[in-house]
Design a protein around this motif. Structure first.
Motif, mmCIF file in Angstrom:
data_model
loop_
_atom_site.group_PDB
_atom_site.id
_atom_site.type_symbol
_atom_site.label_atom_id
_atom_site.label_comp_id
_atom_site.label_asym_id
_atom_site.label_seq_id
_atom_site.Cartn_x
_atom_site.Cartn_y
_atom_site.Cartn_z
ATOM 1 N N PRO A 145 0.650 -1.581 -0.377
ATOM 2 C CA PRO A 145 -0.398 0.160 -0.467
ATOM 3 C C PRO A 145 0.751 1.155 -0.580
ATOM 4 O O PRO A 145 0.217 2.571 -0.564
ATOM 5 C CB PRO A 145 -0.933 -0.444 1.297
ATOM 6 N N GLY A 146 1.779 1.163 0.655
ATOM 7 C CA GLY A 146 2.930 2.208 0.579
ATOM 8 C C GLY A 146 4.675 1.992 1.483
ATOM 9 O O GLY A 146 4.662 0.755 1.889
ATOM 10 N N LEU A 147 4.876 3.008 1.097
ATOM 11 C CA LEU A 147 6.357 2.797 2.390
ATOM 12 C C LEU A 147 5.725 3.836 3.437
ATOM 13 O O LEU A 147 6.031 5.094 3.687
ATOM 14 C CB LEU A 147 6.820 3.773 1.425
ATOM 15 N N LYS A 148 6.385 2.940 4.822
ATOM 16 C CA LYS A 148 6.532 3.776 5.667
ATOM 17 C C LYS A 148 8.017 4.635 6.668
ATOM 18 O O LYS A 148 8.373 3.290 6.505
ATOM 19 C CB LYS A 148 5.994 2.302 7.508
ATOM 20 N N VAL A 149 7.609 5.900 6.474
ATOM 21 C CA VAL A 149 9.142 6.565 7.039
ATOM 22 C C VAL A 149 8.875 6.912 8.550
ATOM 23 O O VAL A 149 7.402 7.218 8.673
ATOM 24 C CB VAL A 149 8.888 8.193 5.801
ATOM 25 N N PHE A 150 9.071 6.363 9.166
ATOM 26 C CA PHE A 150 9.275 6.683 10.963
ATOM 27 C C PHE A 150 10.359 7.962 10.452
ATOM 28 O O PHE A 150 11.868 8.471 10.408
ATOM 29 C CB PHE A 150 9.843 6.024 11.730
ATOM 30 N N MET A 151 9.566 9.678 10.753
ATOM 31 C CA MET A 151 10.393 10.668 11.180
ATOM 32 C C MET A 151 10.770 11.104 12.246
ATOM 33 O O MET A 151 11.187 11.917 12.785
ATOM 34 C CB MET A 151 10.090 11.810 10.563
ATOM 35 N N GLY A 152 9.843 9.953 13.232
ATOM 36 C CA GLY A 152 10.765 10.507 14.375
ATOM 37 C C GLY A 152 10.559 8.552 14.918
ATOM 38 O O GLY A 152 9.820 7.798 14.956
ATOM 39 N N ALA A 153 11.114 8.704 16.429
ATOM 40 C CA ALA A 153 11.891 7.317 16.174
ATOM 41 C C ALA A 153 10.604 6.802 17.812
ATOM 42 O O ALA A 153 9.996 7.742 18.121
ATOM 43 C CB ALA A 153 13.091 7.106 18.085
ATOM 44 N N SER A 154 10.309 5.647 17.445
ATOM 45 C CA SER A 154 8.812 4.257 17.656
ATOM 46 C C SER A 154 9.182 3.178 17.774
ATOM 47 O O SER A 154 9.954 3.599 18.431
ATOM 48 C CB SER A 154 7.505 5.357 17.262
ATOM 49 N N THR A 155 8.052 2.246 18.043
ATOM 50 C CA THR A 155 8.414 0.947 18.850
ATOM 51 C C THR A 155 9.260 0.771 17.310
ATOM 52 O O THR A 155 9.557 0.806 15.895
ATOM 53 C CB THR A 155 7.413 0.650 18.205
ATOM 54 N N GLY A 156 10.961 -0.102 18.084
ATOM 55 C CA GLY A 156 11.402 -0.583 16.248
ATOM 56 C C GLY A 156 12.864 0.700 16.315
ATOM 57 O O GLY A 156 13.149 1.796 16.966
#
Length: 446
Positions: A145-156
């Motif tokens: 569906p898309g590309l996930k970009v964590f622009m802030g640290a979260s889980t993982g």
């Protein structure tokens, strides 16, 4: 006639801004006919809706099902069961598992597992890192569906914080980019200040101050600026502040290049609930003030926020019971998400038609999901029947998520989920789950 052939009679259909009484025929797992006074065919199973609301199944564009690597918390089988019990017929799952889905092989392994065990339809995001740009460029647009970009640290451990890499991702990505927007340096500074004052005994009420509104706003502004620079198709996840709502344009989702989502818990909880629920509602971004909740709800009503989802992120109760610094962020939501959203309909803050638009139509539209998310002839028969006259008090014993708890325990919703069909299969009916039902891989019409 097959097990996916139905005539659903005497329903109030809610679809594409309309509410109308009609019958709906399902043949071979697809909607064949919508109309009044449809006659049953020989061998066709008839389901009397009794005047209740018949909606498209919810399309949840943001879940964490923890498989592979974290299956003591949840797995695709357990969480998809909770989905269909809550009227969610399709989900899109996040890449921050162990190992993370940051290459095409890991992505396809998740699809293969879901084909074996998922009760709902499924799609999986590819995840971005600081060093997988080649994988991103090579991604088949029909594969995710898309590309996930964590622009802030979260889980993982998937924070993308290299400016050159971020710029290249926004320039070259062949699928919509979805972002978790919180500014990590700001959060880190807030955490250090809190530890200096309280040590390990940081009060849970500090969470929305540590994961601050300023951190959200700064990161969201950055994502929007990159998308505008490159003409990127951007979808910003889990908006949690009134301030961020002003960054997005109201109106229909079709044609927008930059869209935004909020989640059911931001419509329901506020910072006053930390005193009662503590770390059970600790999530990233944080639940904030009653004013934020009010503005977010209004922004969803006017189409400034386009999608309503869950960010379902289960952890064990023993993990959540730790002191604030060690309690993980996230809460289980899929089983009660639609009922939670409908509470705002009963309150008069949202219309039923708008909830259907935001939770069913819009995610299918903006992710190019093929023939789902609407009550249309020829589309897959993903359906949910809601009883608006039957209240439902939540108990811990009924929770189907593997974590076995819910922040809604003891709450009485003013509606209940009467039945759910997945590709014409009756997956949930009158409180009973059919474990033989299997969902399908989502197709993306790109």
């Amino acid at each position: 006639m097959s097990m996916t052939d139905w005539l659903i009679t005497n329903a109030e259909l809610v679809n594409e801004g309309r509410r109308f009484h009609a019958d709906l025929r399902v043949r071979d797992g697809r909607i064949e006919q919508i109309g009044g006074g449809l006659a049953a065919r020989g061998g066709e199973r008839v389901f009397d809706a009794g005047g209740r609301w018949l909606l498209p199944g919810m399309v949840d564009d943001q879940v964490h099902f923890r498989e592979p690597g974290l299956t003591h918390k949840a797995d695709i089988a357990s969480e998809s069961r909770a989905c269909v019990a809550g009227g969610i017929t399709s989900f899109m799952e996040m890449p921050n598992t162990k190992p993370p889905a940051t290459d095409r092989a890991a992505l396809e392994a998740k699809y293969a597992r879901a084909a074996e065990v998922s009760r709902a339809n499924y799609g999986f995001y590819l995840g971005a890192t600081n060093d997988n740009l080649a994988e991103i460029r090579a991604l088949d647009p029909k594969a995710a569906p898309g590309l996930k970009v964590f622009m802030g640290a979260s889980t993982g451990n998937m924070l993308v914080d290299d400016p050159a890499t971020l710029d290249a991702i926004f320039r070259d990505c062949p699928v919509p980019i979805i972002t978790h927007c919180e500014d990590t340096p700001m959060i880190t500074a807030n955490e250090e200040a809190a530890k200096a004052r309280w040590g390990d005994d940081i009060p849970i009420a500090q969470h929305p101050l540590i994961r601050s509104r300023e951190a959200c706003i700064k990161s969201t502004r950055l994502a929007i600026s990159l998308a505008r620079k490159h003409g990127t198709r951007l979808h910003v996840l889990h908006i949690s502040t009134a301030d961020e709502c002003a960054l997005f344009e109201p109106g229909p989702v079709a044609g927008k290049r930059i869209t935004a989502e909020t989640c059911v818990h931001f419509l329901h909880f506020c910072d006053a609930d930390y005193a009662r629920l503590g770390t059970l509602i600790k999530c990233n971004p944080a639940v904030k003030t009653a004013h934020d909740r009010e503005v977010i709800t209004r922004a969803l009503a006017e189409g400034r926020l386009d999608v309503l989802a869950t960010d379902h992120a289960p952890h064990l109760a023993t993990e959540k019971s730790n002191q604030y610094p060690r309690a993980p962020s996230g809460l289980p939501l899929v089983q009660y998400a639609l009922q939670c959203a409908l509470e705002r309909v009963f309150d008069g803050a949202l219309t039923l038609e708008r909830v259907v638009e935001a939770a069913m139509h819009a995610p299918a539209t903006l992710f190019d999901v093929k023939q789902r998310g609407f009550l249309r002839e020829g589309f897959h028969a993903d359906l949910v029947l809601v009883d608006p006259q039957k209240p439902h008090t939540v108990t811990a014993e009924e929770v189907l998520s593997k974590c076995s708890w819910t922040p809604f325990e003891g709450y009485t919703f003013r509606s209940s989920i009467a039945a759910t069909w997945v590709n014409g299969q009756l997956a949930w009916n009158d409180g009973r789950l059919d474990d033989g039902v299997r969902g399908m891989r989502l197709e993306f019409a790109r």
